[in-house]
Each structure stands twice: as structure tokens, then as C-alpha cells.
Design a protein around this motif. Structure first.
Motif, PDB file in Angstrom:
ATOM      1  N   MET A 150       0.550  -5.791   5.047  1.00 57.26           N
ATOM      2  CA  MET A 150      -0.742  -5.139   5.261  1.00 57.26           C
ATOM      3  C   MET A 150      -1.123  -4.510   3.925  1.00 57.26           C
ATOM      4  N   PRO A 151      -2.172  -5.000   3.254  1.00 58.08           N
ATOM      5  CA  PRO A 151      -2.445  -4.589   1.875  1.00 58.08           C
ATOM      6  C   PRO A 151      -2.453  -3.080   1.630  1.00 58.08           C
ATOM      7  N   LEU A 152      -2.978  -2.308   2.561  1.00 55.55           N
ATOM      8  CA  LEU A 152      -3.088  -0.869   2.337  1.00 55.55           C
ATOM      9  C   LEU A 152      -1.777  -0.132   2.584  1.00 55.55           C
ATOM     10  N   HIS A 153      -0.695  -0.871   2.818  1.00 53.77           N
ATOM     11  CA  HIS A 153       0.647  -0.288   2.789  1.00 53.77           C
ATOM     12  C   HIS A 153       1.350  -0.630   1.487  1.00 53.77           C
ATOM     13  N   ALA A 154       0.712  -1.424   0.664  1.00 51.73           N
ATOM     14  CA  ALA A 154       1.288  -1.808  -0.625  1.00 51.73           C
ATOM     15  C   ALA A 154       0.518  -1.217  -1.801  1.00 51.73           C
ATOM     16  N   GLY A 155      -0.702  -0.767  -1.572  1.00 52.72           N
ATOM     17  CA  GLY A 155      -1.507  -0.207  -2.655  1.00 52.72           C
ATOM     18  C   GLY A 155      -2.580   0.703  -2.123  1.00 52.72           C
ATOM     19  N   ASP A 156      -2.967   1.691  -2.942  1.00 45.32           N
ATOM     20  CA  ASP A 156      -4.050   2.581  -2.524  1.00 45.32           C
ATOM     21  C   ASP A 156      -4.702   3.211  -3.748  1.00 45.32           C
ATOM     22  N   LYS A 157      -5.613   4.133  -3.500  1.00 48.75           N
ATOM     23  CA  LYS A 157      -6.334   4.823  -4.569  1.00 48.75           C
ATOM     24  C   LYS A 157      -6.186   6.337  -4.421  1.00 48.75           C
ATOM     25  N   GLY A 158      -4.976   6.784  -4.109  1.00 51.53           N
ATOM     26  CA  GLY A 158      -4.757   8.197  -3.900  1.00 51.53           C
ATOM     27  C   GLY A 158      -5.419   8.715  -2.644  1.00 51.53           C
ATOM     28  N   ASP A 159      -5.628   7.822  -1.657  1.00 49.04           N
ATOM     29  CA  ASP A 159      -6.332   8.202  -0.434  1.00 49.04           C
ATOM     30  C   ASP A 159      -5.504   7.884   0.817  1.00 49.04           C
ATOM     31  N   LEU A 160      -4.170   7.984   0.662  1.00 50.10           N
ATOM     32  CA  LEU A 160      -3.260   7.704   1.771  1.00 50.10           C
ATOM     33  C   LEU A 160      -3.487   6.304   2.343  1.00 50.10           C
ATOM     34  N   GLY A 161      -3.517   5.336   1.467  1.00 54.30           N
ATOM     35  CA  GLY A 161      -3.668   3.957   1.914  1.00 54.30           C
ATOM     36  C   GLY A 161      -4.972   3.692   2.625  1.00 54.30           C
ATOM     37  N   GLY A 162      -6.042   4.344   2.183  1.00 54.35           N
ATOM     38  CA  GLY A 162      -7.351   4.144   2.791  1.00 54.35           C
ATOM     39  C   GLY A 162      -7.625   5.026   3.990  1.00 54.35           C
ATOM     40  N   ASN A 163      -6.663   5.884   4.388  1.00 53.37           N
ATOM     41  CA  ASN A 163      -6.895   6.771   5.522  1.00 53.37           C
ATOM     42  C   ASN A 163      -7.987   7.798   5.237  1.00 53.37           C
ATOM     43  N   ARG A 164      -8.177   8.126   3.961  1.00 52.99           N
ATOM     44  CA  ARG A 164      -9.210   9.094   3.592  1.00 52.99           C
ATOM     45  C   ARG A 164     -10.486   8.418   3.099  1.00 52.99           C
ATOM     46  N   PHE A 165     -10.532   7.103   3.228  1.00 56.12           N
ATOM     47  CA  PHE A 165     -11.707   6.342   2.806  1.00 56.12           C
ATOM     48  C   PHE A 165     -12.528   6.030   4.049  1.00 56.12           C
ATOM     49  N   ARG A 166     -13.607   6.736   4.249  1.00 53.28           N
ATOM     50  CA  ARG A 166     -14.434   6.539   5.439  1.00 53.28           C
ATOM     51  C   ARG A 166     -15.205   5.223   5.352  1.00 53.28           C
ATOM     52  N   ALA A 167     -15.203   4.496   6.448  1.00 51.57           N
ATOM     53  CA  ALA A 167     -15.898   3.216   6.515  1.00 51.57           C
ATOM     54  C   ALA A 167     -16.195   2.898   7.964  1.00 51.57           C
ATOM     55  N   SER A 168     -17.107   1.955   8.168  1.00 47.39           N
ATOM     56  CA  SER A 168     -17.456   1.514   9.510  1.00 47.39           C
ATOM     57  C   SER A 168     -17.155   0.035   9.661  1.00 47.39           C
ATOM     58  N   TYR A 169     -16.804  -0.342  10.878  1.00 48.02           N
ATOM     59  CA  TYR A 169     -16.577  -1.748  11.193  1.00 48.02           C
ATOM     60  C   TYR A 169     -17.716  -2.193  12.102  1.00 48.02           C
ATOM     61  N   GLY A 170     -18.715  -2.809  11.521  1.00 45.86           N
ATOM     62  CA  GLY A 170     -19.899  -3.177  12.277  1.00 45.86           C
ATOM     63  C   GLY A 170     -20.543  -1.942  12.882  1.00 45.86           C
ATOM     64  N   ALA A 171     -20.736  -1.969  14.187  1.00 48.27           N
ATOM     65  CA  ALA A 171     -21.361  -0.844  14.884  1.00 48.27           C
ATOM     66  C   ALA A 171     -20.373   0.272  15.187  1.00 48.27           C
TER      67      ALA A 171
END
Length: 283
Positions: A150-171
Motif C-alpha cells: 500500500m503506497p502510503l505505508h511506504a512513503g509520505d510527506k510528513g503527514d502520517l502516510g496521508g492521514n493528515r491530507f484531506r481529500a474526497s473520493y467522489g461525492a
């Protein structure tokens, strides 16, 4: 019952702030099932023998009688509190995708997913150990190979593997990038026809199967780290290492369709590489 468990787990992971859970159940089940289909018959027989002794784990609420249950066991035992809390940091490694690859910085004292893959493969292969220890090593190994892919368990941007990166999945709004990759994208990708583990594997040629089984754990970690930058962050940012977007990005249907082959490849590679490790340890 499985659908209910998957729904409840998905909700919990979508709301969680910890980077310790990767792939929802379907992802881990699929990696484990592909490996089970691809191992040598003697390895499969030994896996079945070990799984019949799952009672030795003394985790009745977290069974390990099938390869699917085994693949999920290290996430299930998080519900058991302090008993297995020592393993929380073993599921991931936060290697900065915007700096040169440096696995050691994210793997202090062996507390990262790559080191634990190697460690548990050795424990599983050691026939002098009690069967309980080997069975536990099997569960950790199966799960952690899935985690690493799972890519976000192998790399991140200092955001806990994307946990702190807010995003939406479609609706579906107000989520984070980690949860989207863990579950929504993974479930969609694996379900896309031809669906499930057998369907994913059916698209992989004999030549690809042989090539994807090669490499070291560090090679696979570097590949996942690159996938995190190129696909996980790159799908929602023009420059994966640029400034965070001012508005919450949306992974729309067109983006999802572009990412489905990526998801399916990550799952297939994880299963095939796991099969190799299991053969080396048990065949």
C-alpha cells in the motif's frame, strides 16, 4: 456478516488518525489469497497445518484458520489493547517522498514494516521455535507484505502516510488520502472485472509473475515509496512535492479509472512476493 465487518472496519479506518492500518479487509484478503494460490503444494500443505493450530494464539475474537483470517489478524488484534500494542509501529514506514530514499531514517531499531517482514520470515522458517511463535510470525508476515504494497505505508510527506491530507473520493467528502487508498480505491480496484484475487491474478502474464517475485524487501519498499509520490500524491497534486492544495482535492471517476490498474498491480505484486517468501520459509 463479512459485509458488515468490512463496512464497520472501513468506517473506523476512514475516521482514524493513525497510519497503522493498511488496506481494508478486501485488500489483505486478496494479497493472502493470491499467495495461497501461487505457493508450492508443499508450502500450501504446511500453511494449512499451521492454521489448524490457530487456537495456540489464544485470540478467539481474532481467528486465524484461513489465509484470509491470517492476513487480517494483525489488524484484528489491535482491538485487544495493550496485549499486542508493541506491534503498532510495524505496519508502516514514513519515508519522505520528497527526499532521496532513506529507509533507515524511518526504521529505527527495526520498528518498521520492511524490517518486520524480514524478521518474521526468519521466525517462520525456524522449525526449532514453538508452533505458536511460528504461527504468529506467519500472520505478521502475510499482513506486512500487504501493508508494504500500500503506497502510503511506504512513503509520505510528513503527514502520517496521508492521514493528515484531506481529500474526497467522489461525492464522499471529508476523508483523507490514506483512507481513500486503504479502502475506497482498493475495494473498487479489486472488484473491477475480473474481480477478486483470482481475477487480479488472471491479468498477470507468466513472465510478469516471474519478474515480480524477484527483488529484496528494500527493493519493494523503494518501489512503494515511488508509487506514493507518483500515484498517491501525484493523483491529487500537480507537483507531489509542491505546496498543499488550497481546496480539498477530489479523486473523481476519471482519476479512479486511471488508478485501478495501479491498485491491481500493487495487490498482485504483494501476493506474488509473499508467495515467494512463504515458499522460501516453508517449502
Amino acid at each position: 456478516m463479512l459485509k458488515l465487518r468490512t463496512l464497520l472496519l472501513g468506517l473506523a479506518l476512514a475516521l482514524a488518525a493513525s497510519p497503522a492500518g493498511a488496506w481494508w479487509e478486501y485488500g489483505h484478503y486478496s494479497v493472502g489469497r493470491i499467495a495461497f494460490m501461487e505457493v508450492k503444494p508443499s508450502t500450501r500443505a504446511e500453511l494449512n497445518r499451521l492454521m489448524k493450530k490457530s487456537g495456540l494464539l489464544d485470540t478467539p475474537t481474532c481467528p486465524a484458520t484461513t489465509i484470509e483470517e491470517v492476513s487480517y489478524w494483525p489488524d484484528c488484534i489491535k482491538t485487544l489493547g495493550d496485549r499486542f500494542s508493541y506491534a503498532s509501529s510495524w505496519h508502516y514506514q514514513n519515508v519522505d517522498v520528497c527526499k532521496p530514499f532513506d529507509q533507515k531514517s524511518a526504521c529505527r531499531d527495526g520498528n518498521c514494516v520492511s524490517a518486520q517482514i524480514d524478521r518474521n520470515a526468519k521466525l517462520l522458517a525456524d522449525k526449532t521455535l514453538p508452533e505458536r511463535e511460528r504461527l504468529m510470525a506467519l500472520a505478521f508476515l502475510v499482513h506486512f507484505v500487504g501493508d508494504l504494497h500500500m503506497p502510503l505505508h511506504a512513503g509520505d510527506k510528513g503527514d502520517l502516510g496521508g492521514n493528515r491530507f484531506r481529500a474526497s473520493y467522489g461525492a464522499i467528502t471529508g476523508r483523507n488520502l490514506h483512507a481513500i487508498w486503504d479502502g475506497y480505491l482498493a475495494d473498487r480496484g479489486i472488484s473491477n472485472p475480473p474481480g477478486n484475487a483470482a481475477g487480479v491474478l488472471s491479468e498477470v502474464s507468466t513472465e510478469q509473475r516471474a519478474a515480480w517475485r524477484t527483488g529484496t524487501t528494500e527493493d519493494w519498499a523503494r518501489e512503494g515509496w515511488e508509487a506514493a509520490r507518483q500515484f498517491a500524491y501525484g493523483s491529487v497534486m500537480e507537483d507531489p512535492c509542491g505546496a498543499a492544495p488550497e481546496t480539498e482535492p477530489v479523486i473523481d471517476e476519471a482519476t479512479t479509472r486511471r488508478l485501478i490498474p495501479v491498485i491491481r498491480e500493487r495487490i498482485a505484486k504483494g501476493g506474488l512476493r509473499l508467495a515467494r517468501l512463504l515458499d522460501e520459509a516453508l517449502a
